[in-house]
Design a protein around this motif. Structure first.
Motif, PDB file in Angstrom:
ATOM      1  N   ILE A 116     -90.154 -33.742 -64.750  1.00 16.27           N
ATOM      2  CA  ILE A 116     -90.882 -32.479 -64.567  1.00 16.27           C
ATOM      3  C   ILE A 116     -90.830 -31.652 -65.845  1.00 16.27           C
ATOM      4  O   ILE A 116     -91.856 -31.159 -66.321  1.00 16.27           O
ATOM      5  N   ALA A 117     -89.631 -31.490 -66.400  1.00 14.20           N
ATOM      6  CA  ALA A 117     -89.461 -30.668 -67.605  1.00 14.20           C
ATOM      7  C   ALA A 117     -90.287 -31.209 -68.766  1.00 14.20           C
ATOM      8  O   ALA A 117     -90.929 -30.448 -69.495  1.00 14.20           O
ATOM      9  N   LYS A 118     -90.302 -32.517 -68.922  1.00  7.48           N
ATOM     10  CA  LYS A 118     -91.048 -33.120 -70.024  1.00  7.48           C
ATOM     11  C   LYS A 118     -92.549 -32.925 -69.831  1.00  7.48           C
ATOM     12  O   LYS A 118     -93.258 -32.497 -70.742  1.00  7.48           O
ATOM     13  N   ALA A 119     -93.032 -33.226 -68.628  1.00  9.91           N
ATOM     14  CA  ALA A 119     -94.470 -33.131 -68.363  1.00  9.91           C
ATOM     15  C   ALA A 119     -94.957 -31.681 -68.369  1.00  9.91           C
ATOM     16  O   ALA A 119     -96.057 -31.394 -68.840  1.00  9.91           O
ATOM     17  N   ALA A 120     -94.155 -30.771 -67.846  1.00 12.20           N
ATOM     18  CA  ALA A 120     -94.560 -29.363 -67.771  1.00 12.20           C
ATOM     19  C   ALA A 120     -94.232 -28.604 -69.061  1.00 12.20           C
ATOM     20  O   ALA A 120     -94.636 -27.458 -69.214  1.00 12.20           O
TER      21      ALA A 120
END
Length: 171
Positions: A116-120
């Motif tokens: 999530i952190a990487k994609a967002a």
């Protein structure tokens, strides 16, 4: 900062409107109550993922008011994709979660929060809940840009010093 019960906070949350806060180790139901106490003491508005089965009468309304987002872990519903969309649609979203996904002993953390952190493109702010010292240890924010497994290891290392209420359940 000193809190009731002898707890204290070390470190500071960054001034950001979006982040993921993995709180570990998660070894007891007490973790939730300590976390809520810290959230209220600091005047924070956090969201958190919780097992869908706890979102029922009579606590459903309270959990949602506190920022709870129910998750059914039995079904592959694309929680990572849903949360990435939430981050893109909300101006403010601070998501606190237990990376182990449970209070029971596990061998590995869930990787969804790293995805999530990487994609967002939101920072991860590791927080250690250390019952042995009664310290909430807020670590510096990390941007997730590399290999998922290496990034997970980096986050785990930042809070590896903490001891949970039931250390025998720690990952």
């Amino acid at each position: 900062m000193r809190l009731l019960g002898g707890w204290r906070i070390e470190g500071e949350l960054p001034n950001t409107r979006q982040a993921i806060i993995p709180v570990a180790p998660h070894t007891s139901n007490w973790d939730f109550f300590v976390g809520v106490f810290v959230m209220l003491a600091l005047g924070l508005k956090l969201s958190f993922l919780g097992k869908h089965t706890i979102f029922r009468f009579p606590v459903n309304g309270l959990l949602r008011w506190l920022g709870g987002i129910p998750v059914d872990r039995r079904a592959a519903q694309g929680v990572v994709g849903q949360m990435v969309t939430e981050f893109s649609q909300r101006h403010e979203l601070i998501l606190a979660l237990a990376p182990e996904g449970t209070r029971k002993k596990v061998t590995e953390w869930k990787k969804g929060f790293i995805h999530i952190a990487k994609a967002a493109q939101v920072p991860v702010v590791p927080v250690a809940m250390d019952f042995s010292r009664r310290v909430i240890d807020i670590r510096p924010p990390m941007l997730i840009t590399g290999d998922i497994d290496a990034e997970l290891a980096r986050v785990k290392q930042a809070i590896a010093h903490a001891e949970g209420k039931n250390p025998q359940h720690a990952c």
